[in-house]
Design a protein around this motif. Sequence first.
Motif, PDB file in Angstrom:
ATOM      1  N   LEU A   1       4.632   8.335  -1.903  1.00 32.30           N
ATOM      2  CA  LEU A   1       4.029   8.534  -0.585  1.00 32.30           C
ATOM      3  C   LEU A   1       4.549   9.817   0.051  1.00 32.30           C
ATOM      4  O   LEU A   1       5.738   9.948   0.335  1.00 32.30           O
ATOM      5  CB  LEU A   1       4.323   7.343   0.334  1.00 32.30           C
ATOM      6  N   LYS A   2       3.651  10.761   0.297  1.00 31.67           N
ATOM      7  CA  LYS A   2       4.036  12.052   0.855  1.00 31.67           C
ATOM      8  C   LYS A   2       3.286  12.406   2.133  1.00 31.67           C
ATOM      9  O   LYS A   2       3.631  13.368   2.810  1.00 31.67           O
ATOM     10  CB  LYS A   2       3.810  13.168  -0.183  1.00 31.67           C
ATOM     11  N   LEU A   3       2.228  11.651   2.459  1.00 33.33           N
ATOM     12  CA  LEU A   3       1.449  11.959   3.672  1.00 33.33           C
ATOM     13  C   LEU A   3       0.904  10.676   4.279  1.00 33.33           C
ATOM     14  O   LEU A   3       0.332   9.840   3.581  1.00 33.33           O
ATOM     15  CB  LEU A   3       0.287  12.897   3.334  1.00 33.33           C
ATOM     16  N   ILE A   4       1.098  10.532   5.591  1.00 33.22           N
ATOM     17  CA  ILE A   4       0.433   9.487   6.370  1.00 33.22           C
ATOM     18  C   ILE A   4      -0.594  10.206   7.235  1.00 33.22           C
ATOM     19  O   ILE A   4      -0.238  10.890   8.195  1.00 33.22           O
ATOM     20  CB  ILE A   4       1.438   8.701   7.231  1.00 33.22           C
ATOM     21  N   ALA A   5      -1.865  10.113   6.828  1.00 29.54           N
ATOM     22  CA  ALA A   5      -2.956  10.809   7.533  1.00 29.54           C
ATOM     23  C   ALA A   5      -3.595   9.824   8.498  1.00 29.54           C
ATOM     24  O   ALA A   5      -4.538   9.111   8.147  1.00 29.54           O
ATOM     25  CB  ALA A   5      -3.965  11.352   6.530  1.00 29.54           C
ATOM     26  N   ASN A   6      -3.067   9.772   9.710  1.00 33.08           N
ATOM     27  CA  ASN A   6      -3.512   8.769  10.668  1.00 33.08           C
ATOM     28  C   ASN A   6      -4.945   9.004  11.122  1.00 33.08           C
ATOM     29  O   ASN A   6      -5.346  10.129  11.417  1.00 33.08           O
ATOM     30  CB  ASN A   6      -2.588   8.784  11.890  1.00 33.08           C
ATOM     31  N   PHE A   7      -5.732   7.915  11.182  1.00 34.22           N
ATOM     32  CA  PHE A   7      -7.097   7.955  11.704  1.00 34.22           C
ATOM     33  C   PHE A   7      -6.998   7.646  13.196  1.00 34.22           C
ATOM     34  O   PHE A   7      -7.042   6.502  13.622  1.00 34.22           O
ATOM     35  CB  PHE A   7      -7.972   6.925  10.972  1.00 34.22           C
TER      36      PHE A   7
ATOM     37  N   ALA B   1       0.833  -1.203   0.000  1.00 33.44           N
ATOM     38  CA  ALA B   1       0.000   0.000   0.000  1.00 33.44           C
ATOM     39  C   ALA B   1       0.868   1.253   0.000  1.00 33.44           C
ATOM     40  O   ALA B   1       0.576   2.239  -0.690  1.00 33.44           O
ATOM     41  CB  ALA B   1      -0.921  -0.004   1.214  1.00 33.44           C
ATOM     42  N   MET B   2       1.959   1.228   0.768  1.00 34.67           N
ATOM     43  CA  MET B   2       2.837   2.387   0.883  1.00 34.67           C
ATOM     44  C   MET B   2       3.668   2.605  -0.386  1.00 34.67           C
ATOM     45  O   MET B   2       4.174   3.698  -0.610  1.00 34.67           O
ATOM     46  CB  MET B   2       3.757   2.226   2.099  1.00 34.67           C
ATOM     47  N   GLN B   3       3.795   1.575  -1.200  1.00 35.83           N
ATOM     48  CA  GLN B   3       4.585   1.703  -2.431  1.00 35.83           C
ATOM     49  C   GLN B   3       3.798   2.392  -3.545  1.00 35.83           C
ATOM     50  O   GLN B   3       4.386   3.040  -4.405  1.00 35.83           O
ATOM     51  CB  GLN B   3       5.052   0.314  -2.897  1.00 35.83           C
TER      52      GLN B   3
END
Length: 328
Positions: free
Chosen positions: A72-78, A45-47
């Motif tokens: 991948l430029k943003l990890i928008a944590n829930f 998923a991150m790739q």
Amino acid sequence: MPGKQLSVVVTRRLPEAVETRMTELFNVTLREGDKPLTRTELAEAMQGADVLVPTITDPIDAALLAQAGDKLKLIANFGAGIDHIDVATARQRGILVSNTPGVVTEDTADMTMALILSVSRRIPEGLALMQAGNWEGWAPTAMLGGRIGGRRLGILGMGRIGQAVARRAKAFGMQIHYHNRKRLRPEIEDELEATYWESLDQMVARIDVLSINCPHTPSTFHLMNARRLKLLKPSAVIVNTSRGEVIDENALTRMLRAGEIAGAGLDVYQRGGEINPRLRELPNCVLLPHMGSATHECRMEMGEKVIINIKTFDDGHRPPDLVVPGML
């Protein structure tokens, strides 16, 4: 990134309205089932994604970040907690991390009070008695618990949630004590009628109920270790709605079994969903399945924050809930 829709991968099922809105705004890959992604699936998923929307069930460490694609430029944590993400490594790799602070405050504070009452008044024991059909009627000495009014509540971590717990506990007539990295401003202390303890050891030795409301960081891991747990009165109750890693769970289990602590109410555990079987056997321990923030309202508000963070990023601006390593 105007001109094309962001590629967004969501790792768990979210409220339907949130998923629908995401689909309208972005090129979203949603989950069919609701099991956590495997490490291999998370790496895949991150790739391929511009944005990843993970949850607390997705440990994203340096090794996994090393496999992330250039997109991948943003990890928008829930979720508000980000101890499952190596934020410093992400930033080094040019990946921003955002979270959803604030929206879990009231619901988590409600659950903290529910656990304090459940343990002190033996509510689960009474429920089990009724469900088993073993109740033989009212008796003057049956199912005796303890009154929480007048008791000293020690709050470990006086951020948003700790202060919300203090407001509720004050209304129940509890005396508020707290330990925090920084002392609160005098006007907040006055409003909460809260007593600050610079020494956690000294506070722990004097309170009747301890509420854990601090995040999990390297400095708070096993903050409540065996030595510190032994400072609690044998009549004390400990409640944790924050992170399981803050308490040495094995030491807590031993002391509950030995009657060296009167009771515990836990919504979080040291090994995530892997619960110590000895804890489950204890009548003086109330266990919940990490449901402190589990309300319809909270999950919708978390989803809205995630969408705002992604949309703001997509528009070329800093996400409003950006996490920076210096905050940790």
